[in-house]
Design an enzyme around this catalytic site. Structure first.
Site, short mmCIF file in Angstrom:
data_model
loop_
_atom_site.label_atom_id
_atom_site.label_comp_id
_atom_site.label_asym_id
_atom_site.label_seq_id
_atom_site.Cartn_x
_atom_site.Cartn_y
_atom_site.Cartn_z
N HIS A 47 9.66 -59.19 100.85
CA HIS A 47 10.39 -57.92 100.72
C HIS A 47 9.84 -57.04 99.62
CE1 HIS A 47 13.26 -58.91 97.31
NE2 HIS A 47 13.19 -60.14 97.76
N GLU B 169 16.04 -56.18 101.55
CA GLU B 169 16.38 -57.62 101.48
C GLU B 169 17.52 -57.85 100.51
OE1 GLU B 169 16.17 -61.82 99.95
OE2 GLU B 169 16.08 -59.94 98.85
N GLU B 170 17.45 -57.17 99.37
CA GLU B 170 18.42 -57.43 98.29
C GLU B 170 19.83 -56.97 98.64
OE1 GLU B 170 17.94 -59.22 95.75
OE2 GLU B 170 15.79 -59.23 95.31
N ASP C 154 9.09 -65.69 98.92
CA ASP C 154 10.00 -65.09 97.94
C ASP C 154 9.97 -65.92 96.66
OD1 ASP C 154 12.04 -63.48 96.78
OD2 ASP C 154 13.01 -63.21 98.72
N ASP D 266 10.60 -60.59 91.85
CA ASP D 266 11.44 -60.76 93.05
C ASP D 266 11.48 -59.41 93.76
OD1 ASP D 266 13.34 -61.21 94.96
OD2 ASP D 266 15.00 -61.53 93.58
CO CO Z 1 16.40 -61.04 94.67
ZN ZN Z 2 13.85 -61.90 96.68
#
Ligand code: CO
Ligand code: ZN
Length: 369
Positions: free
Chosen positions: A70, A215-216, A238, A185
């Site tokens: 992501h 994604e988050e 990830d 991340d």
């Molecule tokens: Co995250």
């Molecule tokens: Zn992530």
């Protein structure tokens, strides 16, 4: 492999991506950076209607593998500008309120300009004793951009809905292979996917590298991309929690920094995220052993990745994940080890090359009669 996996390249790309703000839903800027980075290495490249960037690396057509990383990060969104020019905000994604006070922030205005600000905090001199022990709730925090009126803030291009991220650069630590920055991340996952597509050649399957959006905030881009690609398997790249720091008992460290990429077994509370498809988990373990790539097995008690959205798309898509051990996730001082990244690239590239129609039809799924 004609292209070498190089720690300098990984550092350079991580720096470029991490220093490009991309809160969930606002990924257009980083997407352009990525397009320039990968366009010469892929056979097809497109942006889908959700905003995902999809790169196809053609193999021999024996099947389809989807790799998801992501490109969004957690951020902040301006909700209100008061008459004195102070900004209120809400989180976009999962922030701990402990992290935010006394941080510098970078705000993107509606015309794409940058405004610097800080999240203000009361000096200790005038703190009440009980305040010293307490976490300040998010709704009490504000951004100070040094102006004195709402008109001034608006003139700078700040509006309700403008987005912000914490300012943080990517730097090497005492061990130069250990780097720190914001939004590893999942920009370190994006770097892993980019370096993999550069070195990958002669695979039996076609590989679809998807740089996903949002994604988050609920694994949204991966879900729709998996539907449109309809792959035989999906692998998310990830970060996972390296809690190998003082104060964490040995049994609760989850994974350790520098001990190799993690192969996902399960995540989410009590498996509510992903239970990795056993054939994918075992393929990754077998490849790691064969290629003498260090690895760790990962059971993450909270949080999940794009793989859990891919897994339950259409009639079900076998999914797994490779995770980069990361300290201090969802803070501006995340830490990763470059050796873990290079080993993740090797593991992913070798694993994709192992997938062929025989494995898909005999190991992954099987017709009995
Ligand atoms: Co995250
Ligand atoms: Zn992530």
């Amino acid at each position: 492999m004609t292209v070498e996996i190089n720690k300098e390249d990984i550092f350079r790309l991580a720096k470029k991506l991490c220093e490009t703000p991309s809160p969930s839903g606002f990924e257009s800027e980083i997407r352009e950076v990525l397009i320039e980075e990968i366009r010469d290495y892929v056979d097809e490249l497109w942006i889908d209607s959700m905003g995902n960037l999809i790169a196809k690396k053609a193999g021999q057509g024996e099947g389809k593998v989807m790799i998801a990383a992501h490109m969004d990060e957690i951020g902040l969104m301006i909700t209100n500008i008061d008459k004195n020019g102070f900004l209120r905000f809400v989180p976009v994604g999962g922030w701990s309120p402990r992290i935010l006070p006394a941080q510098r922030v970078l705000i993107r205005t509606i015309d794409g300009n940058t405004v610097h600000g800080v999240i203000g905090i009361k000096p200790p001199h005038i703190e009440k004793p009980e305040e010293r022990q307490k976490v300040i709730p998010l709704e009490n925090l504000f951004i100070d951009i040094g102006v004195t009126s709402d008109e001034e803030a608006k003139k700078l291009g700040i509006e309700v809905g403008s987005i912000a991220v914490i300012e943080s650069t990517v730097e090497r630590l005492g061990n130069p292979d250990v780097i720190t920055g914001r939004a590893f991340d999942d920009k370190i996952g994006v770097v892993t996917a980019v370096e993999t597509l550069k070195v990958l050649e002669d695979s039996k399957v076609d590989a679809y590298f998807v740089f996903t959006v949002q994604e988050e905030v609920g694994l949204k881009g991966a879900r729709t991309a998996a539907f449109s690609i309809n792959p035989d398997i999906g692998i998310a790249i990830d970060v996972t929690i390296a809690a190998d720091v003082p104060g964490t008992p040995e049994h609760a460290k989850i994974v350790k920094l520098g001990k190799g990429p993690a192969i996902k077994v399960m995540d989410g509370r009590a498996g509510s995220g992903l239970i990795a498809h056993p054939a994918i988990r075992d393929l990754l373990i077998a490849v790691a052993k064969e290629e003498k790539i260090p690895y760790q097995l990962e059971v993450l008690p909270g949080g999940t990745t794009d793989a859990s959205a891919i897994q339950i798309t259409r009639e079900g898509i076998p999914a797994g994940a490779i995770s980069i051990p990361t300290r201090y996730i969802h803070s501006p001082i995340e830490i990763v080890h470059l050796e873990d990244v290079t080993n993740a690239v090797k593991l992913l590239a070798k694993a994709i090359k192992k997938v062929d129609s025989a494995w898909i039809n005999n190991v992954l799924r099987r017709r009995i009669k």
